[in-house]
Structure formats: structure tokens, C-alpha cells
Design a protein around this motif. Structure first.
Motif, PDB file in Angstrom:
ATOM      1  N   ALA A   1      37.427  46.962  34.053  1.00  0.00           N
ATOM      2  CA  ALA A   1      38.604  46.117  34.284  1.00  0.00           C
ATOM      3  C   ALA A   1      39.736  47.058  34.675  1.00  0.00           C
ATOM      4  O   ALA A   1      40.155  47.894  33.869  1.00  0.00           O
ATOM      5  CB  ALA A   1      38.967  45.363  33.009  1.00  0.00           C
ATOM      6  N   VAL A   2      40.188  46.952  35.923  1.00  0.00           N
ATOM      7  CA  VAL A   2      41.242  47.861  36.398  1.00  0.00           C
ATOM      8  C   VAL A   2      42.512  47.616  35.588  1.00  0.00           C
ATOM      9  O   VAL A   2      42.940  46.465  35.413  1.00  0.00           O
ATOM     10  CB  VAL A   2      41.506  47.634  37.909  1.00  0.00           C
ATOM     11  N   LYS A   3      43.092  48.693  35.072  1.00  0.00           N
ATOM     12  CA  LYS A   3      44.346  48.576  34.314  1.00  0.00           C
ATOM     13  C   LYS A   3      45.540  49.028  35.153  1.00  0.00           C
ATOM     14  O   LYS A   3      46.637  48.500  35.006  1.00  0.00           O
ATOM     15  CB  LYS A   3      44.266  49.419  33.029  1.00  0.00           C
ATOM     16  N   ALA A   4      45.340  50.020  36.003  1.00  0.00           N
ATOM     17  CA  ALA A   4      46.404  50.470  36.913  1.00  0.00           C
ATOM     18  C   ALA A   4      45.745  51.190  38.078  1.00  0.00           C
ATOM     19  O   ALA A   4      44.736  51.875  37.908  1.00  0.00           O
ATOM     20  CB  ALA A   4      47.379  51.414  36.204  1.00  0.00           C
ATOM     21  N   CYS A   5      46.344  51.013  39.250  1.00  0.00           N
ATOM     22  CA  CYS A   5      45.829  51.713  40.435  1.00  0.00           C
ATOM     23  C   CYS A   5      47.002  52.064  41.336  1.00  0.00           C
ATOM     24  O   CYS A   5      47.744  51.174  41.789  1.00  0.00           O
ATOM     25  CB  CYS A   5      44.821  50.836  41.175  1.00  0.00           C
ATOM     26  N   GLY A   6      47.194  53.348  41.584  1.00  0.00           N
ATOM     27  CA  GLY A   6      48.300  53.798  42.430  1.00  0.00           C
ATOM     28  C   GLY A   6      48.034  53.509  43.898  1.00  0.00           C
ATOM     29  O   GLY A   6      46.887  53.552  44.348  1.00  0.00           O
ATOM     30  N   ILE A   7      49.107  53.218  44.615  1.00  0.00           N
ATOM     31  CA  ILE A   7      48.985  53.031  46.065  1.00  0.00           C
ATOM     32  C   ILE A   7      49.261  54.370  46.735  1.00  0.00           C
ATOM     33  O   ILE A   7      50.290  55.006  46.486  1.00  0.00           O
ATOM     34  CB  ILE A   7      49.967  51.956  46.570  1.00  0.00           C
TER      35      ILE A   7
ATOM     36  N   MET B   1      47.453  58.388  37.528  1.00  0.00           N
ATOM     37  CA  MET B   1      48.087  59.432  38.341  1.00  0.00           C
ATOM     38  C   MET B   1      47.199  60.675  38.465  1.00  0.00           C
ATOM     39  O   MET B   1      47.546  61.628  39.173  1.00  0.00           O
ATOM     40  CB  MET B   1      49.437  59.827  37.730  1.00  0.00           C
ATOM     41  N   THR B   2      46.071  60.702  37.775  1.00  0.00           N
ATOM     42  CA  THR B   2      45.201  61.882  37.811  1.00  0.00           C
ATOM     43  C   THR B   2      44.795  62.236  39.241  1.00  0.00           C
ATOM     44  O   THR B   2      44.861  63.398  39.649  1.00  0.00           O
ATOM     45  CB  THR B   2      43.922  61.631  36.971  1.00  0.00           C
ATOM     46  N   GLU B   3      44.389  61.211  39.985  1.00  0.00           N
ATOM     47  CA  GLU B   3      43.862  61.474  41.331  1.00  0.00           C
ATOM     48  C   GLU B   3      44.899  62.154  42.227  1.00  0.00           C
ATOM     49  O   GLU B   3      44.637  63.246  42.757  1.00  0.00           O
ATOM     50  CB  GLU B   3      43.321  60.169  41.928  1.00  0.00           C
ATOM     51  N   PRO B   4      46.089  61.571  42.426  1.00  0.00           N
ATOM     52  CA  PRO B   4      47.035  62.254  43.333  1.00  0.00           C
ATOM     53  C   PRO B   4      47.460  63.629  42.820  1.00  0.00           C
ATOM     54  O   PRO B   4      47.660  64.555  43.614  1.00  0.00           O
ATOM     55  CB  PRO B   4      48.228  61.279  43.403  1.00  0.00           C
TER      56      PRO B   4
ATOM     57  N   ALA C   1      47.417  64.430  30.020  1.00  0.00           N
ATOM     58  CA  ALA C   1      47.275  63.884  28.666  1.00  0.00           C
ATOM     59  C   ALA C   1      47.946  64.770  27.624  1.00  0.00           C
ATOM     60  O   ALA C   1      48.474  64.284  26.619  1.00  0.00           O
ATOM     61  CB  ALA C   1      45.795  63.703  28.336  1.00  0.00           C
ATOM     62  N   GLU C   2      47.942  66.079  27.872  1.00  0.00           N
ATOM     63  CA  GLU C   2      48.530  67.002  26.895  1.00  0.00           C
ATOM     64  C   GLU C   2      50.000  67.298  27.178  1.00  0.00           C
ATOM     65  O   GLU C   2      50.617  68.131  26.499  1.00  0.00           O
ATOM     66  CB  GLU C   2      47.713  68.303  26.875  1.00  0.00           C
ATOM     67  N   GLY C   3      50.563  66.664  28.207  1.00  0.00           N
ATOM     68  CA  GLY C   3      51.995  66.848  28.490  1.00  0.00           C
ATOM     69  C   GLY C   3      52.310  68.125  29.250  1.00  0.00           C
ATOM     70  O   GLY C   3      53.474  68.482  29.398  1.00  0.00           O
ATOM     71  N   VAL C   4      51.287  68.839  29.724  1.00  0.00           N
ATOM     72  CA  VAL C   4      51.539  70.048  30.529  1.00  0.00           C
ATOM     73  C   VAL C   4      52.205  69.651  31.842  1.00  0.00           C
ATOM     74  O   VAL C   4      53.084  70.348  32.352  1.00  0.00           O
ATOM     75  CB  VAL C   4      50.208  70.798  30.805  1.00  0.00           C
ATOM     76  N   VAL C   5      51.767  68.532  32.397  1.00  0.00           N
ATOM     77  CA  VAL C   5      52.368  67.995  33.623  1.00  0.00           C
ATOM     78  C   VAL C   5      52.912  66.607  33.298  1.00  0.00           C
ATOM     79  O   VAL C   5      52.187  65.765  32.763  1.00  0.00           O
ATOM     80  CB  VAL C   5      51.312  67.902  34.758  1.00  0.00           C
ATOM     81  N   ASP C   6      54.206  66.415  33.590  1.00  0.00           N
ATOM     82  CA  ASP C   6      54.834  65.114  33.345  1.00  0.00           C
ATOM     83  C   ASP C   6      54.916  64.351  34.663  1.00  0.00           C
ATOM     84  O   ASP C   6      55.664  64.729  35.564  1.00  0.00           O
ATOM     85  CB  ASP C   6      56.236  65.310  32.760  1.00  0.00           C
ATOM     86  N   VAL C   7      54.144  63.287  34.763  1.00  0.00           N
ATOM     87  CA  VAL C   7      54.087  62.541  36.026  1.00  0.00           C
ATOM     88  C   VAL C   7      55.121  61.417  36.104  1.00  0.00           C
ATOM     89  O   VAL C   7      55.270  60.791  37.147  1.00  0.00           O
ATOM     90  CB  VAL C   7      52.668  61.946  36.256  1.00  0.00           C
ATOM     91  N   SER C   8      55.847  61.169  35.003  1.00  0.00           N
ATOM     92  CA  SER C   8      56.684  59.964  34.994  1.00  0.00           C
ATOM     93  C   SER C   8      57.747  59.921  36.093  1.00  0.00           C
ATOM     94  O   SER C   8      58.012  58.841  36.616  1.00  0.00           O
ATOM     95  CB  SER C   8      57.279  59.716  33.606  1.00  0.00           C
ATOM     96  N   PRO C   9      58.359  61.063  36.521  1.00  0.00           N
ATOM     97  CA  PRO C   9      59.368  60.924  37.586  1.00  0.00           C
ATOM     98  C   PRO C   9      58.807  60.340  38.883  1.00  0.00           C
ATOM     99  O   PRO C   9      59.552  59.812  39.692  1.00  0.00           O
ATOM    100  CB  PRO C   9      59.850  62.369  37.804  1.00  0.00           C
ATOM    101  N   MET C  10      57.481  60.451  39.069  1.00  0.00           N
ATOM    102  CA  MET C  10      56.878  59.965  40.318  1.00  0.00           C
ATOM    103  C   MET C  10      56.558  58.479  40.270  1.00  0.00           C
ATOM    104  O   MET C  10      56.382  57.849  41.307  1.00  0.00           O
ATOM    105  CB  MET C  10      55.586  60.737  40.612  1.00  0.00           C
TER     106      MET C  10
END
Lengths: 359, 359
Positions: A29-35, A146-149, A303-312
Motif C-alpha cells: 500500500a503506497v504511503k508516499a511517492c515523490g514526483i 526521499m531515499t531514491e532521489p 533514518a539516523e538523521g545524518v542527512v536531513d531531507v525536510s527542506p526539500m
């Protein structure tokens, strides 16, 4: 299920048959998918992409004049494990992601750019259970998608063999350029100059780790790099725009002995001046995608917060909002990354800096 | 002195004033000077070369609409050491060679592509005493003059970071391609596939160390490589032709993950398909010239018999023969490398496989 369906350059939202998990498949069941920008490009230029893939000797079975469902930056919940999945490391109820390919008895096939395996602009999708990675550390579905991009950036920077003392210029602050910036920062590259026409994207570049983001109309990126570094340190340039003329312009701007990583996908015939490359002994590395290990490491780092993707992550909408989201993403100042969440309405809701929707 | 003088696309032989050694200079009696394909190209395209150098940000003082004397592959005897040469490691009477640049109080200047420092198509030339390298091991002046073109190959192969297990394809068997083949052989690369339309150049490629040399009209080089290797070993391709379209064609032919070293100097605007590069994650390394250490190592390798340059040396003529030799080298089946020996007549005499003239 509900799905945004592409065909011959058009995009429509409709109800389609639910996928049925076959041997080795997990039903998700897709929960989120980036465009992804590639999807915008593929919608218009799919035939050209296929032509050029064939010319490059890559076998293609995908037919964009038939229905296909894009979306290759997904996270979802395992609903069901199909036959022959006894050894799978994921269970029903797990939040998972995967590289966007499936294992079939006849080989590896792409999802999303496929008439058989739909992507994440849909309620449900089939994945290979063996390729599913459980999302660790309680990471939410949006960041997991966001893992893929972000893996694209990690791979491109890896291809550049960045060494201590290297500096970077990133041309273009769309998601690919931003992912490169995030990975350059993760590798502690000291000077990262970003360039984009859009103020919003420049601000996001700085939030993702750029030392400075310039409007190339005011100051060319390499001039800014020279101002910040003195111009004597080794430079790696990332061409993350992918329109004709950019490679030649990067080659002209590059200092002698520079490396240029081409990560923007230019589908057109392009012109270059080889003599410029020779005079400066440039190295041009084309980069595509990532390998499964890079994907897994990227997921762990998010997942460990090394990279913060939220600004994107700037917006979220339901499947019915996909056509509007495609149009919106053509205007670079409106959004950076819009996530599709099945079950939501068509409106594109802004996400807060913490990656939360207003509702 | 006698000299072959270029000016605005024309070449004439005439008597000109002898050069006078200035501070730091050695005055050299030219003993042999190879004719380079770049000189043929520069005679016709010098203005374009300068235009593109300026566009690439390289400062240029050379004016091809005024007299200049080319010839940058030279060996000669020291006739006189000028003022301020007390520490020079060469003496009057020594056979020497040098990288084709001179040290001046205002910086490094090119010889040959210069209106001030003439090249080796002349009886005499000025060199920087500090840059002169004494020819070791009793090596003759003809083979010593081959140091420069062979150093180009050594540098290009070095730029490719060739590793154990790599295989090679060399497109074009002019002197640059042959120099690449010689260095690939020196580094014990097991499979080296060469391609050229000319039977003579293909035979020379095999003599210089190619595993096999193909006529691309009969079998494309990469097909031959696949036949010989099975197609699974890492491949480095050398583009040593330098005409428009070759880079794109090499990119299309290249297997995935290949490296392409561009060592052929293409002066024209060229077309490429970046998508082909991206799909296969190609790496393109442009290579130019060599550094002084590579030049010195090349001289030592020729002197010690590690590299045998004699198959490439096909003709010899005097300064008065230079215009005819330029025309002859436009026909790739007639000669590979013609050496100019001041004092000889204008006729182009063939050299034996031992590098000896018939007389």
C-alpha cells in the motif's frame, strides 16, 4: 485502485484493476511517492528516451503509447506477501522502500517506466519481496520516500571520487542538485557553491548544506567559487540541469584539470567544443542512478538523521492531484519536491519545515 | 639559417637570421625534428586554435599571420651556452632534447607555436639550457626526436589510470594513436585493439604492440574487442583521430562503464548525445601533452630499448623538403613519421626498419 496513468504524453487519473502479487512479490500500500523531474521529462520525451536507449544498446520493452503508471520514489506498507516469499526479510505491516526494479523469472525489470509493474502514483504496487528494505529507526513514510532521489546524489558524488581538499560547484538546485549538495556536505566537502535562477531553490540549497548559492545572472558559479576559495583548489562541478548547452558552458567555465559530473539528464543532441576540454584536460563523468548498497546506506543516513531531507519536501497531494502537481513542478519557484499520498485530496498542501502537512 | 616558415596558412622555405642565445639560453644545431600532425592542422587552423584557446581562458600571444617556424619534436647538438647558464647540466657538444617551451623572465613560453622562439624546422634554435635533457645511452638523434610524440601517448595512457585487467581500443593509428599503443604495451595491457583505414598504419600498430589492428569498415573496433575478450573486461578507448563525430561515435560504441580518453585534437564544434553517456555512465578524459617527468621517462625508455620507435620512423628529408613532407603526410598510407634533418636535400628518403636512411 486509484492511479495517475500516463500514455502518449498525457496524464489522467482513473480507477484501474488492483495488482495481484505473483511469485516472489510483495503487495504494497503506497504511503508516499515523490514526483521526480524525470517523470515530467519522460511524460513528454518518453519516445526520445527509448530511441536513445536503443541507440545506446540498452534493451527496452516499455511502450509509452500504452498505459503506464510512473512514480519511482516510494515508501509503503506491506499488505501481503505472495507465493515463494518464505525467505523475505520483511513482514506484513512493515513500512518498506525498494530500488525501483523487480526480479522476474526472465530478469530484472524496471517498475514505473513499465507497462507491467506500476509505480507509486497509485494506491497499490507490486515489489520484489527480496528487494524490499524495511525502513529503520521509526523513520516516517515521507522521509523514507526521499531515499531514491537522495541516493542519486550519493552515487553521483561517489562517481566523482571526491578527495580531501576538493571543492564543489553544483549547477542547478532541483532535487538532483540538492541531493548532490547533501552528499557533498555529508562527506565534509568544505566549499560547495550552488547556482540556480530560483530564489526558493537557492534557499533550499543553503539549507541542504551549500556554502553559498548564487543566481548565475548576478555572479557565475565558478566566479563565486573563485571568490570563496581563491581558485586554486581542485574543483568538481556537478551539471544537474540537463538542458542542451549546459555541458559546453560548464566546460568553458571549468578551471583547468576540473572534473565535471553530468547528472542532469539531457535528452537532446548537444554541442561541445572538444578543444576546450583538451586545453584544460577536463574529465567528464556521466552518472546514472545508484547501486542497491548506496540506496540502503542513503536510507540508513536519512533514518539516523545524518542527512536531513525536510527542506526539500515542500508539498503533498493525493493521486487525484498528480496532474496539477506535474504542472506546478514546471514552475521552479513554487515547489521543490511534491509527495503523493494516496487517500489525500487533489489539493497540493504545503509541508512545514518539519515535513508535516498543515492538517 | 635555413628554415621552413609558416604564415597565414602558407609554408615557404627561406634563409632567415640566425637566433642569438640570450640569458639562460642554449643555442642548438637541430639534428632531427619530427613533423607532427598538429603542425599540419595548425598551419590551416591556427586562427581557430587561438580563438578556442582564448575562449577556454588560455592566454595566447602567438600571431599566425606573422612568420613562425614550427617543429616541436626535436633533438640537436648544443653549439653554445648563452649568458647565465653556469648551472646548466648540459655542455657544448651534447646531443639534447627538451620539452618545447622556454623559460623567460616573464614566464614560460611555447617554442614553435611562437613568433619569437623558432621550432626545429630550421638549422638552429634557442632552448632554455635549464630544460635541456642530455640524450642518454648513446641514443641516436632520430630516435631522440621521437621523445615528444611518444610522451604524448605515455601521458594519455597515464590519464586513463590503467589498472590490471583493463583492455584497450585505440581509434586512429597516426603517431598519437601509435604512441598510446606503445605505452599500453609498455604497461603490459594484454588486449590492445587498434583501428585505422590505412593498411600501412595498421601494420605499424601491430609492430608497436597492438594485439590486432582492424579496418573499421570491415569490423568495428569494439566488435573486434568483443571477439578477442568476450566483452566483459573493463575497456579504455583512446580517440586519437580528432575529427568531428568521432567522440559521439566512440560514446555510442563504448560498452557500459567504459572510459574514453580523447587525445585526438578536434578543433571543430562537435555534437554528442549526453543521454548515451548517462545510460552507460561513461567517463571522458581529455588529455593534452605531458609533464616534464613523463618526457624524461619516455626519453629514458627509448634510450634503454623499453620502447622501440623505429617502426614509426618512415622518412627523412631536409628543411627544403618540409612543404612536400606536409603534403605527403596528408596521405596516411605514404608515411607515418617524417623527420626533418637540416643539411639533407629536399627529397623524402625512406627509412629502413632500423631507422636508417638508404644513404
Amino acid at each position: 485502485m486509484r492511479a495517475a496513468i500516463a500514455k502518449s504524453g498525457t496524464l489522467r487519473v482513473d480507477d484501474v484493476e488492483d495488482p495481484v502479487p505473483g511469485s516472489g512479490d510483495a503487495l504494497i500500500a503506497v504511503k508516499a511517492c515523490g514526483i521526480c523531474g524525470s517523470d515530467l521529462h519522460a511524460l513528454v520525451h518518453a519516445h526520445k528516451m527509448i530511441e536513445q536507449s536503443v541507440a545506446a544498446g540498452v534493451p527496452v520493452t516499455f511502450d509509452p503509447s500504452r498505459d503506464y503508471i510512473m512514480g519511482h520514489e516510494f515508501a509503503g506498507e506491506v499488505l501481503e506477501l505472495g507465493p515463494d516469499t518464505a525467505g523475505a526479510s520483511v513482514s506484513v505491516g512493515d513500512l518498506v522502500t525498494s530500488i525501483p526494479v523487480v526480479l522476474t523469472p526472465t530478469g530484472i525489470e524496471a517498475t514505473a517506466y513499465s507497462n507491467t509493474y506500476n509505480g507509486g502514483y497509485a494506491d497499490l504496487m507490486r515489489l520484489s519481496a527480496a528487494l524490499c528494505m524495511k525502513v529503520p529507526n521509526g523513520l516516517d513514510h515521507r522521509r523514507a520516500a526521499m531515499t531514491e532521489p537522495m541516493a542519486v546524489g550519493r552515487h553521483a558524488v561517489g562517481k566523482a571520487h571526491v578527495r580531501t581538499g576538493d571543492t564543489a560547484v553544483v549547477l542547478g538546485c532541483g532535487p538532483v542538485g540538492l541531493a548532490c549538495i547533501a552528499d557533498l556536505r555529508r562527506r565534509e566537502v568544505e566549499t560547495i557553491v550552488a547556482a540556480d535562477f530560483s530564489p526558493r531553490r537557492r534557499a533550499t540549497a543553503v539549507a541542504m548544506g551549500a556554502t553559498e548559492a548564487v543566481d548565475p545572472r548576478d555572479e557565475p558559479a565558478v566566479d563565486a567559487w573563485r571568490r570563496l576559495t581563491g581558485g586554486t583548489r581542485p574543483l568538481v562541478m556537478f551539471e544537474a540541469i540537463g538542458v542542451p548547452g549546459m555541458l559546453d558552458s560548464a566546460m568553458r567555465a571549468a578551471p583547468t584539470q576540473s572534473r565535471i559530473v553530468v547528472v542532469g539528464v539531457c535528452m537532446e543532441t548537444d554541442q561541445v567544443h572538444p578543444f576546450v576540454g583538451i586545453t584544460k584536460e577536463l574529465n567528464i563523468q556521466f552518472a546514472l542512478a545508484y547501486d542497491p548498497l548506496e540506496f540502503m546506506q542513503t536510507l540508513a543516513d536519512i533514518a539516523e538523521g545524518v542527512v536531513d531531507v525536510s527542506p526539500m519536501m515542500t508539498g503533498v497531494c493525493g493521486i487525484d492531484g498528480v496532474p496539477d502537481a506535474f504542472a506546478t513542478l514546471g514552475r521552479p519557484d513554487d515547489h521543490v519536491k511534491i509527495l503523493v499520498e494516496p487517500g489525500r485530496g487533489p489539493a497540493i498542501e504545503p509541508l512545514t519545515s518539519a515535513g508535516l502537512a498543515a492538517d
